[in-house]
Motif scaffolding. Structure first.
Motif, PDB file in Angstrom:
ATOM      1  N   TYR A  98      -0.945 -10.361   7.262  1.00  0.00           N
ATOM      2  CA  TYR A  98      -1.006  -9.688   5.970  1.00  0.00           C
ATOM      3  C   TYR A  98      -0.474  -8.262   6.010  1.00  0.00           C
ATOM      4  O   TYR A  98      -0.628  -7.511   5.045  1.00  0.00           O
ATOM      5  N   ASP A  99       0.121  -7.863   7.123  1.00  0.00           N
ATOM      6  CA  ASP A  99       0.596  -6.491   7.254  1.00  0.00           C
ATOM      7  C   ASP A  99       1.508  -6.072   6.110  1.00  0.00           C
ATOM      8  O   ASP A  99       1.331  -5.008   5.493  1.00  0.00           O
ATOM      9  N   THR A 100       2.485  -6.878   5.815  1.00  0.00           N
ATOM     10  CA  THR A 100       3.444  -6.519   4.760  1.00  0.00           C
ATOM     11  C   THR A 100       2.780  -6.516   3.393  1.00  0.00           C
ATOM     12  O   THR A 100       2.981  -5.600   2.580  1.00  0.00           O
ATOM     13  N   ALA A 101       1.958  -7.523   3.116  1.00  0.00           N
ATOM     14  CA  ALA A 101       1.321  -7.641   1.801  1.00  0.00           C
ATOM     15  C   ALA A 101       0.398  -6.467   1.515  1.00  0.00           C
ATOM     16  O   ALA A 101       0.324  -5.985   0.376  1.00  0.00           O
ATOM     17  N   PHE A 102      -0.319  -5.998   2.547  1.00  0.00           N
ATOM     18  CA  PHE A 102      -1.306  -4.944   2.328  1.00  0.00           C
ATOM     19  C   PHE A 102      -0.752  -3.542   2.545  1.00  0.00           C
ATOM     20  O   PHE A 102      -1.445  -2.557   2.272  1.00  0.00           O
ATOM     21  N   ASP A 103       0.464  -3.417   3.023  1.00  0.00           N
ATOM     22  CA  ASP A 103       1.020  -2.091   3.264  1.00  0.00           C
ATOM     23  C   ASP A 103       1.031  -1.231   1.997  1.00  0.00           C
ATOM     24  O   ASP A 103       0.880  -0.010   2.064  1.00  0.00           O
ATOM     25  N   GLY A 104       1.220  -1.873   0.858  1.00  0.00           N
ATOM     26  CA  GLY A 104       1.272  -1.127  -0.393  1.00  0.00           C
ATOM     27  C   GLY A 104      -0.036  -0.469  -0.781  1.00  0.00           C
ATOM     28  O   GLY A 104      -0.056   0.408  -1.651  1.00  0.00           O
ATOM     29  N   PHE A 105      -1.145  -0.871  -0.142  1.00  0.00           N
ATOM     30  CA  PHE A 105      -2.439  -0.239  -0.411  1.00  0.00           C
ATOM     31  C   PHE A 105      -2.545   1.131   0.241  1.00  0.00           C
ATOM     32  O   PHE A 105      -3.432   1.915  -0.105  1.00  0.00           O
ATOM     33  N   ALA A 106      -1.679   1.403   1.206  1.00  0.00           N
ATOM     34  CA  ALA A 106      -1.814   2.605   2.029  1.00  0.00           C
ATOM     35  C   ALA A 106      -0.904   3.727   1.541  1.00  0.00           C
ATOM     36  O   ALA A 106       0.028   3.518   0.756  1.00  0.00           O
ATOM     37  N   ALA A 107      -1.164   4.930   2.034  1.00  0.00           N
ATOM     38  CA  ALA A 107      -0.285   6.067   1.761  1.00  0.00           C
ATOM     39  C   ALA A 107       1.091   5.806   2.367  1.00  0.00           C
ATOM     40  O   ALA A 107       1.202   5.178   3.430  1.00  0.00           O
ATOM     41  N   PRO A 108       2.157   6.264   1.722  1.00  0.00           N
ATOM     42  CA  PRO A 108       3.518   5.974   2.208  1.00  0.00           C
ATOM     43  C   PRO A 108       3.755   6.354   3.663  1.00  0.00           C
ATOM     44  O   PRO A 108       4.466   5.654   4.381  1.00  0.00           O
ATOM     45  N   GLU A 109       3.144   7.434   4.108  1.00  0.00           N
ATOM     46  CA  GLU A 109       3.438   7.930   5.455  1.00  0.00           C
ATOM     47  C   GLU A 109       2.873   7.039   6.569  1.00  0.00           C
ATOM     48  O   GLU A 109       3.259   7.191   7.732  1.00  0.00           O
ATOM     49  N   VAL A 110       1.961   6.091   6.246  1.00  0.00           N
ATOM     50  CA  VAL A 110       1.404   5.233   7.296  1.00  0.00           C
ATOM     51  C   VAL A 110       1.837   3.774   7.141  1.00  0.00           C
ATOM     52  O   VAL A 110       1.429   2.922   7.934  1.00  0.00           O
TER      53      VAL A 110
END
Length: 351
Positions: A93-105
């Motif tokens: 789920y790394d790609t799917a959930f990346d949008g939940f995080a701040a851009p820099e991480v």
């Protein structure tokens, strides 16, 4: 018994770039005009709250409370559903959930997880500054891809996942205790804590931590076909928050619990606006009241059919109508004969 507080509304599904949903002041006025008495704030939405400032400044939190109070509202709780999800993410789920995080991480799972932990800690500090005793979040998930396994799960896989989940959350639960705040996990498909048994597996591993508590949302149990009324009695001492959300389950010869990859409109199980689904809220409010739940009844609006503004308007009245103002005396007190110990013994033939 205690009277449940409300109605309140979770702002996550309503915040947007157009007025009145684009600032905390204007969305509070909108909620108040609909009859709400409290607002639950999603901490990832900078249009509504600056989490970093809130975690560092009680003065800022007093300002937030003041804005809400100017519209006759309380801040009921803060939420870190999105950040809590990132405390534990399976690589699938790394790609799917990346949008939940701040851009820099984004694109860096280790940095993302560290950011998520910091976010939850900040929300717990902000809750303390606001004088709030409960906090809403998700557990995240390491084992969810294996919930219905094929091929069969290897021995120890689930146990290892829950050991790691507890390892990640125990310091956060300790931090919550330091701040006098309960962590309330929303038990939810997609999370490792998705039903009562999985919550108990986690609770055992965090040594029955006093701060590892529950956000009760019956809609997710309808979709799982779990007895949501029995759940209230089983976990009565752990339920510290309440999302009032409706759902329905209409299985057919073509689909059931899993939904056959259909859209929300076409699923057998789907969320509905309050009163449009199958949840027995009369029984829920009665059981929570009988069990001394004194938190907030918070609308979480999600519906595949109805416009959100209509759902919000109807939801305020729906919750208000279901809150039970508890009685201060028994209904048959008028027939009290005023007996004493001697009379009681006489009635039992013990004189």
């Amino acid at each position: 018994m205690k009277t449940i507080k409300g109605p309140a509304i979770f702002l996550a599904q309503f915040a947007g770039d157009a007025a009145p949903f684009n600032s905390f002041d204007s969305i509070c006025k909108w909620a108040s005009d609909l009859g709400y008495k409290g607002v639950q704030i999603p901490t990832w939405d900078a249009r509504l709250i600056d989490l970093k400032t809130a975690s560092d400044s009680k003065d800022y939190c007093d300002e937030i409370k003041g804005v809400a109070a100017s519209h006759g509202l309380d801040v009921t709780e803060l939420s870190t559903h999105l950040q809590g999800q990132l405390v534990a993410v399976h690589p699938a789920y790394d790609t799917a959930f990346d949008g939940f995080a701040a851009p820099e991480v984004r694109g860096n799972p280790k940095a993302r997880q560290e950011w998520a932990v910091d976010q939850v800690k900040r929300a717990l500090r902000a809750s303390r500054h606001l004088g709030i005793k409960a906090h809403a979040t998700f557990s995240g998930a390491l084992a969810w891809p294996y919930v219905y396994p094929w091929p069969q799960r290897p021995a120890g896989l689930v146990e290892a996942a829950f050991d790691e989940l507890a390892k990640r959350w125990t310091p956060l639960l300790d931090y919550a205790d330091d701040n006098g705040v309960d962590v309330c996990y929303e038990i939810h498909p997609g999370e490792d804590l998705h039903d009562g048994v999985s919550y108990e597996m986690f609770l055992e591993r965090v040594k029955n931590h006093a701060r590892a508590n529950l956000l009760y949302d019956p809609s997710h149990f309808v979709l799982q076909q779990l007895d949501y009324l029995d759940y209230i009695d089983i976990y009565r001492d752990r339920i510290r928050m309440f999302h009032v959300k409706d759902a329905e389950f209409n299985s057919t010869g073509r689909q059931g619990v899993y939904g056959g990859f259909q859209s929300w409109v076409n699923r057998a199980g789907r969320f509905r606006s309050l009163g449009d689904g199958q949840v027995d809220f009369g029984s829920i409010f009665s059981r929570l009241t009988a069990n001394d739940f004194d938190g907030w009844a918070v609308l979480e609006w999600e519906c595949a059919l109805k416009h959100p503004e209509d759902g919000a308007r109807e939801g305020a009245e729906f919750i208000k109508a279901h809150i039970i103002r508890v009685t201060e005396h028994a209904f048959d007190d008028f027939a009290n004969a005023g007996t004493d110990e001697a009379a009681n013994r006489k009635m039992l033939g013990l004189s």
